[in-house]
Scaffold this motif. Structure first.
Motif, mmCIF file in Angstrom:
data_model
loop_
_atom_site.group_PDB
_atom_site.id
_atom_site.type_symbol
_atom_site.label_atom_id
_atom_site.label_comp_id
_atom_site.label_asym_id
_atom_site.label_seq_id
_atom_site.Cartn_x
_atom_site.Cartn_y
_atom_site.Cartn_z
ATOM 1 N N PHE A 57 0.816 -1.223 0.000
ATOM 2 C CA PHE A 57 0.000 0.000 0.000
ATOM 3 C C PHE A 57 0.850 1.274 0.000
ATOM 4 O O PHE A 57 0.412 2.310 -0.497
ATOM 5 C CB PHE A 57 -0.912 0.059 1.245
ATOM 6 C CG PHE A 57 -1.947 -1.025 1.342
ATOM 7 C CD1 PHE A 57 -2.056 -2.023 0.375
ATOM 8 C CD2 PHE A 57 -2.830 -1.051 2.416
ATOM 9 C CE1 PHE A 57 -3.014 -3.026 0.482
ATOM 10 C CE2 PHE A 57 -3.802 -2.046 2.528
ATOM 11 C CZ PHE A 57 -3.877 -3.032 1.572
ATOM 12 N N ASP A 95 -6.546 -3.057 6.939
ATOM 13 C CA ASP A 95 -6.334 -3.662 5.626
ATOM 14 C C ASP A 95 -4.829 -3.669 5.361
ATOM 15 O O ASP A 95 -4.156 -2.653 5.580
ATOM 16 C CB ASP A 95 -7.079 -2.822 4.572
ATOM 17 C CG ASP A 95 -7.289 -3.560 3.269
ATOM 18 O OD1 ASP A 95 -6.658 -4.615 3.054
ATOM 19 O OD2 ASP A 95 -8.087 -3.056 2.446
ATOM 20 N N ASP A 106 -3.404 -9.707 -0.017
ATOM 21 C CA ASP A 106 -4.236 -8.571 0.407
ATOM 22 C C ASP A 106 -5.319 -9.117 1.332
ATOM 23 O O ASP A 106 -6.073 -10.009 0.931
ATOM 24 C CB ASP A 106 -4.838 -7.935 -0.860
ATOM 25 C CG ASP A 106 -5.713 -6.728 -0.596
ATOM 26 O OD1 ASP A 106 -5.680 -6.181 0.519
ATOM 27 O OD2 ASP A 106 -6.424 -6.322 -1.546
ATOM 28 N N SER A 107 -5.378 -8.601 2.554
ATOM 29 C CA SER A 107 -6.382 -9.105 3.500
ATOM 30 C C SER A 107 -6.740 -8.039 4.531
ATOM 31 O O SER A 107 -5.882 -7.289 4.980
ATOM 32 C CB SER A 107 -5.837 -10.355 4.215
ATOM 33 O OG SER A 107 -6.628 -10.711 5.320
ATOM 34 N N GLU A 212 -13.938 -9.251 -0.563
ATOM 35 C CA GLU A 212 -13.915 -8.316 0.564
ATOM 36 C C GLU A 212 -15.232 -7.593 0.800
ATOM 37 O O GLU A 212 -15.387 -6.442 0.400
ATOM 38 C CB GLU A 212 -12.762 -7.323 0.417
ATOM 39 C CG GLU A 212 -12.626 -6.608 -0.906
ATOM 40 C CD GLU A 212 -11.445 -5.620 -0.877
ATOM 41 O OE1 GLU A 212 -11.314 -4.877 0.096
ATOM 42 O OE2 GLU A 212 -10.680 -5.605 -1.857
ATOM 43 N N GLU A 244 -11.572 -9.412 4.536
ATOM 44 C CA GLU A 244 -11.050 -9.724 3.194
ATOM 45 C C GLU A 244 -9.999 -10.824 3.262
ATOM 46 O O GLU A 244 -9.135 -10.821 4.143
ATOM 47 C CB GLU A 244 -10.389 -8.467 2.608
ATOM 48 C CG GLU A 244 -9.660 -8.700 1.280
ATOM 49 C CD GLU A 244 -8.923 -7.458 0.787
ATOM 50 O OE1 GLU A 244 -8.409 -6.684 1.623
ATOM 51 O OE2 GLU A 244 -8.867 -7.271 -0.443
HETATM 52 MG MG MG Z 1 -7.257 -5.037 1.138
#
Ligand code: MG
Ligand code: MG
Length: 261
Positions: A57, A95, A106-107, A212, A244
């Protein structure tokens, strides 16, 4: 175009996803009343770098953090800050993205801060259930709308596996944001709605999607902050939750890549 991931790519994504899961393990322990979202970002940054990954990110479209931290009525994309201190009774959605040798995991998870209201607790449970009901549809020969429909049904109280104590409420479903393909880029085709849109694109083995659900206590509508142009909040200022996982479709069923290894 939706691309299939090779066995080698899936292996690397599993590693990236495992590191994302380690960050969440650290977040679960660190989330307490009195900690700032900036401090959470520092912990996440450390775990990601210690495990030979880069924070996906950080710098993405100019985003200034390694994680998004969205508190209570904030849905997604909250910027970590020294001025945002968690309080008892809050919920915070965290996130996380990690990149390992060019591949992304990605979670997101929503955490309670100390003791939370029953209303918040139910919101968290229903959103987590929506995620897992969606994941269960991530199988070859299902279509994308099967995932979207499973999430929608759970949020609207129509899924068959909603526990008794969670029945009888319809939740808001965020419309403007949703899941996405993920791999060499954080956001790839397809876009995945959290409600039915008659998308009959077939799921194939090797597809990887970040599923998500973003579910609201009140209305569907959300607004983007005019102050930082990032943080998305509910239009009625009621709370929102976000769960997610990055999930691969395989011939043996759905494979969650962002679970602990
Ligand atoms: Mg995410
Ligand atoms: Mg995502």
């Amino acid at each position: 175009m939706i691309n299939k991931k090779s066995r080698e790519e899936l292996k690397l994504m599993r590693h990236a996803g495992g590191v994302v899961a380690l960050v969440h393990k650290a977040m679960k322990e660190a989330v307490t009343a009195g900690i700032s979202t900036f401090e959470l970002d520092e912990i996440a940054s450390r775990v990601i770098k210690e495990n030979k990954c880069t924070p996906t990110f950080l710098g993405y479209n100019g985003f200034p953090g390694c994680i998004c931290t969205s508190i209570n009525d904030e849905v997604v994309h909250g910027i970590p800050s020294k001025d945002r201190i968690l309080k008892e009774g809050d919920i915070v959605s965290i996130d996380v993205g990690a990149t390992y040798r060019g591949l992304v995991g990605d979670s997101a998870w929503t955490y309670p801060v100390g003791k939370i209201s029953e209303e918040y607790e139910k919101l968290l449970k229903i959103t987590e259930l929506a995620l897992f009901n969606g994941i269960d549809k991530m199988r070859p020969d299902n279509v994308l709308d099967d995932i979207s429909g499973a999430v929608e049904d759970t949020a609207l109280g129509a899924a068959s596996n909603i526990p008794k104590e969670l029945q009888g409420k319809k939740y808001g479903i965020v419309r403007q944001y949703g899941g996405h393909g993920v791999g060499r880029n954080m956001h790839e085709d397809p876009f995945l709605f959290n409600y039915r849109v008659k998308n009959n694109t077939k799921i194939k083995a090797g597809y990887v999607i970040a599923i998500e659900p973003m579910i609201n206590l009140g209305v569907d509508e959300v607004v983007v902050s005019a102050v930082d142009n990032w943080c998305v909040s509910t239009a009625d200022n009621k709370a929102s939750a976000h769960f997610e996982h990055t999930v691969a479709a395989t011939d043996d069923g759905p494979l969650i890549l962002t679970a602990l290894e």
